[in-house]
Motif scaffolding. Structure first.
Motif, short mmCIF file in Angstrom:
data_model
loop_
_atom_site.label_atom_id
_atom_site.label_comp_id
_atom_site.label_asym_id
_atom_site.label_seq_id
_atom_site.Cartn_x
_atom_site.Cartn_y
_atom_site.Cartn_z
N MET A 1 0.82 -1.19 0.00
CA MET A 1 0.00 0.00 0.00
C MET A 1 0.86 1.26 0.00
SD MET A 1 -2.82 1.30 2.78
CE MET A 1 -4.00 0.03 2.48
N ASN A 2 1.94 1.27 0.82
CA ASN A 2 2.82 2.43 0.88
C ASN A 2 3.90 2.28 -0.18
OD1 ASN A 2 4.87 4.30 1.52
ND2 ASN A 2 4.36 4.26 3.68
N PRO A 3 4.00 3.22 -1.10
CA PRO A 3 5.02 3.11 -2.14
C PRO A 3 6.44 3.14 -1.58
CG PRO A 3 3.94 5.25 -2.23
CD PRO A 3 3.19 4.43 -1.22
N THR A 9 0.82 4.26 7.00
CA THR A 9 0.20 4.61 5.73
C THR A 9 -1.29 4.84 5.98
OG1 THR A 9 1.76 3.20 4.56
CG2 THR A 9 -0.25 3.81 3.37
N LEU A 10 -1.84 5.87 5.37
CA LEU A 10 -3.27 6.14 5.47
C LEU A 10 -3.84 6.20 4.06
CD1 LEU A 10 -5.79 7.04 7.15
CD2 LEU A 10 -5.03 9.39 6.69
N VAL A 17 -3.05 7.86 -1.08
CA VAL A 17 -2.30 7.37 0.07
C VAL A 17 -1.46 8.50 0.65
CG1 VAL A 17 -0.43 5.79 0.74
CG2 VAL A 17 -2.23 5.01 -0.81
N LEU A 18 -1.49 8.60 1.96
CA LEU A 18 -0.68 9.57 2.67
C LEU A 18 0.27 8.79 3.58
CD1 LEU A 18 -0.29 12.62 3.19
CD2 LEU A 18 -1.98 12.42 5.01
#
Length: 144
Positions: A1-3, A9-10, A17-18
Motif C-alpha cells: 500500500m505504501n510506495p 500509511t493512510l 495514500v498519505l
C-alpha cells in the motif's frame, strides 16, 4: 500500500495514500478539528510537532530500529548486542527528555493529549508493550 514500503500509511476515502506520521497526524487534525488532535495556538502547535518529530525520528528510528533490527546497523552478529545497547541508550535518553518535559503536567502540552502521546506509546501494545520489549520504564511515560 505504501510506495515507500513502510508504515504508517493512510489510505483516504478518495483512494489516495498519505505516508509519514507527522503528515498523517496533521491531515487527521485538520480534517477532524472537532477531535482537537492538535492545538490551534501557534506555540503549542510548534511544540506538538517538535515532540512528534523527536518521537518518530529519535525514539523510533534511532532507538527502536537498533534494538529490534540490529542487523541493519551491523552485518556481523557478534556486533548486534552493542548495536542494541546503543538503541537502548538512545531510547532511555529520549524517555528522560519526555519525563523532563512532563514535569508538573499531565500531558506534554499541558491540557490535553496530542498525537505525540500516541506516537510515542502506540506500537505493539502501547506503553506496556514498549516497556516490556525494551526493558525500560519512565515514571511519566511508561510506568514500571
Amino acid at each position: 500500500m505504501n510506495p515507500k514500503s513502510k508504515v504508517p500509511t493512510l489510505r483516504r476515502d478518495d483512494g489516495t495514500v498519505l505516508t509519514e506520521y507527522p503528515a498523517i497526524a496533521v491531515w487527521l487534525a485538520s480534517t477532524f478539528p472537532e477531535a482537537k488532535l492538535l492545538p490551534k495556538d501557534a506555540d503549542k502547535l510548534a511544540k506538538a510537532l517538535e515532540y512528534t518529530d523527536f518521537a518518530v525520528a529519535t525514539l523510533h528510528m534511532q532507538g527502536f530500529s537498533r534494538i529490534f533490527r540490529p542487523s541493519n546497523y551491523a552485518p556481523t552478529e557478534s556486533d548486534h548486542e552493542a548495536v542494541k545497547a546503543k538503541g537502548e541508550e538512545i531510547f532511555a535518553k529520549g524517555l528522560g527528555i519526555f519525563d523532563k518535559a512532563l514535569e508538573g503536567k499531565e500531558y506534554l502540552l499541558g491540557d490535553s493529549p496530542s498525537p505525540t502521546a500516541r506516537c510515542s506509546t502506540s506500537p505493539s501494545g502501547g506503553r506496556a508493550g514498549w516497556a516490556s520489549r525494551c526493558r525500560r520504564t519512565s515514571p511519566r511515560i511508561m510506568p514500571g
